[in-house]
Design a protein around this motif. Structure first.
Motif, short mmCIF file in Angstrom:
data_model
loop_
_atom_site.label_atom_id
_atom_site.label_comp_id
_atom_site.label_asym_id
_atom_site.label_seq_id
_atom_site.Cartn_x
_atom_site.Cartn_y
_atom_site.Cartn_z
N ASN A 192 0.67 -1.24 0.03
CA ASN A 192 0.05 -0.09 0.07
C ASN A 192 0.76 1.15 -0.03
O ASN A 192 1.80 1.30 0.82
CB ASN A 192 -0.99 -0.12 1.30
N LYS A 193 0.45 2.12 -0.97
CA LYS A 193 1.18 3.79 -1.03
C LYS A 193 2.62 3.36 -1.04
O LYS A 193 3.31 4.33 -0.46
CB LYS A 193 1.04 4.44 0.42
N ASN A 219 -2.97 1.96 -4.09
CA ASN A 219 -2.56 3.18 -3.95
C ASN A 219 -1.21 3.46 -4.15
O ASN A 219 -0.39 4.39 -3.45
CB ASN A 219 -3.16 3.89 -2.61
N ASN A 247 -6.33 1.48 -7.52
CA ASN A 247 -5.85 2.69 -7.59
C ASN A 247 -4.26 2.89 -7.51
O ASN A 247 -3.81 3.44 -6.78
CB ASN A 247 -6.33 3.24 -5.89
N CYS A 248 -3.86 2.18 -8.37
CA CYS A 248 -2.45 2.38 -8.73
C CYS A 248 -2.01 3.04 -10.23
O CYS A 248 -2.94 3.10 -11.03
CB CYS A 248 -1.75 0.94 -8.90
#
Length: 490
Positions: A192-193, A219, A247-248
């Motif tokens: 994530n992120k 993300n 969401n990438c």
């Protein structure tokens, strides 16, 4: 239980375990942040100590921490605070080059591990690869060279094998000598992120998920010189399953989001939702089984691709005949927009994709099975693909007469790429050996005249076309049907 609930509950449990874990400052173990002291032994001592004490957090604060291979152990959580950089040694002998999967950060059979924070892992991959190549040339290390690139001993950035409850969050990973990060037969994996910036050398896959279960990738931004987000299956007895990518943003000098290769076992139950691909040399989304694996239940929603070489490539192949032919079933791609480049999409990046498979005009999106092995149950809904057009038969030509279409080779044993056939007979979609196909609200646009028809169906058994728009300037047909039955147009 729903796979997302499994991942969410695992994340809550994992957070609780981390909350009560002890904290250790890296400096306590004599680890230096000056960028010149080799810390491999000290960092490994810290990890081993924390593991033996039952677990905890190892904190790295501002500085450059030079190290070779470090092995993460169960219940150890590395925290790279903002300004902290783990820097890879440029000496190839500082890595675990005698193991099957050389890596900068390595773990095997470890549970409850994490690398988090806003720090950086910098593999210095180009210098490491040059160090290895030099040793191979001098005859000190034996390693197969392909195009003067060592084939096996280049260290990956991260390699985790058979680990459970893994979390990678917020960090930046850059400049790997080979694949940037590989998670192989892991369970309950959350990424994530994160940021991947790796264009340091060849074969810089940004993220490889291999035969893993219960995976969430969200993300994140991935910029790599090879496939950006890649799913692999190396073990015929395993599968990649229950995976979500959401969401990438991805950029690649190969494929944006790719299933394969290798595809020995296969993939099932995937959700690829709300992602963006740009400046990508090959396909925005490629779903391939060329090594006997099974692919089923793949759902792609809201994929946006800009300046890419190809939009969609679905393929059954048979590279290694002894493994037999795989299958590709139940694929849905919806709410997708793609713009195909008239020129090389990755021009100017440090490691560009090769200029190959010429002469050919711009290739169409393709869904291609094999005789007797149809791709089945494919739905494209609310899809728009904008092509440059400009296909010129004086440059490269493929007609639509029976002899022309029959002359397109199957290429079952070829490494699968959308351009492998060179010239194809359509500018929008080429569909061959497919059963039960649905096009609903699909728009194909060509900006300039093209001598080819918009779509060619060859050996398609049942297709429902509803609200399909062919916007082009050429004089060719919109749809050519050859050896195809059950085509319903509304």
């Amino acid at each position: 239980m729903n796979k997302l609930r499994i991942i969410a509950l695992t994340a809550v449990l994992f957070s609780c375990i981390q909350l009560f874990a002890a904290d250790y400052n890296a400096s306590v173990f004599g680890i230096k942040s000056n960028g010149t002291t080799l810390n491999t032994t000290a960092i490994q001592k810290a990890i081993d100590f924390i593991h033996e004490k039952g677990g905890g957090h190892l904190h790295f604060y501002v500085g450059r921490y030079l190290t070779g291979t470090i092995e993460l152990k169960s219940n150890v959580h590395v925290v790279l605070h903002e300004g902290a950089i783990l820097v890879g040694s440029t000496n190839i002998y500082d890595y675990n080059i005698e193991t099957p999967n050389t890596a900068f950060v390595y773990a095997k059979n470890a549970d409850n591990i994490s690398i988090t924070g806003r720090g950086v892992i910098d593999g210095q991959g180009r210098e490491v690869a040059y160090s290895l190549t030099d040793q191979v040339h001098k005859g000190i290390i034996t390693d197969e060279l392909k195009y003067d690139r060592p084939a096996r001993r280049r260290p990956k950035g991260i390699y985790f094998r058979e680990c459970k409850n893994v979390k990678i969050e917020e960090i930046t990973i850059k400049n790997a000598a080979e694949w940037v990060q590989v998670y192989d037969q892991c369970e309950n994996l959350e990424i994530n992120k994160i940021t991947v910036d790796s264009k340091a050398f060849w074969n810089n896959d940004g993220l490889d998920i291999v035969d893993c279960k219960n995976v969430l990738v969200a993300n994140s931004f991935i910029d790599s010189s090879d496939d950006a987000i890649c799913f692999k299956s190396h073990d015929a007895t395993k599968m990649c399953e229950n995976v979500e990518v959401r969401n990438c943003v991805a950029r690649s000098s190969a494929n944006g989001i790719k299933f394969g290769t290798v595809t020995s076992g296969g993939y099932k139950n995937f959700k690829i939702v709300n992602n963006k691909v740009y400046d990508t040399y090959r396909s925005a989304i490629a779903i391939l089984t060329s090594d006997g694996g099974v692919i089923e239940n793949i759902f792609v929603d809201s994929l946006f691709a800009y300046n890419t070489g190809n939009a969609i490539f679905l393929r059954i192949g048979e590279r290694w005949g002894k493994r037999g032919v795989g299958s590709l079933n139940d694929i849905t791609i919806q709410n997708m927009y793609a713009e195909i480049s008239a020129t090389k999409p990755d021009a100017g990046y440090p490691y560009e994709g090769p200029v190959e498979d010429l002469p050919r005009n711009i290739s169409p999106a393709s869904i291609v099975g094999l005789p007797g092995h149809d791709i089945t149950n494919v739905t494209l809904k609310n899809v728009e693909i904008v092509y440059p057009g400009g296909g010129n038969k004086a440059y490269a030509y493929r007609g639509t007469k029976p002899a022309d279409l029959d002359g397109i080779p199957e290429m079952a044993d070829r490494y699968p790429e959308f351009s492998q056939w060179k010239e194809l007979p359509a500018w929008g979609f080429y569909v061959r050996h497919v059963k039960n196909l649905t096009f609903e609200n699909v728009t194909l646009r060509a900006k300039e005249k093209d001598y080819r028809p918009s779509v060619v169906f060859d050996d398609v058994k049942g297709a429902a076309l509803k609200s399909v728009e062919y916007d082009f300037l050429g004089k060719g047909k919109k749809l050519v049907k050859y050896k195809s039955t059950g085509i319903i147009q509304k």
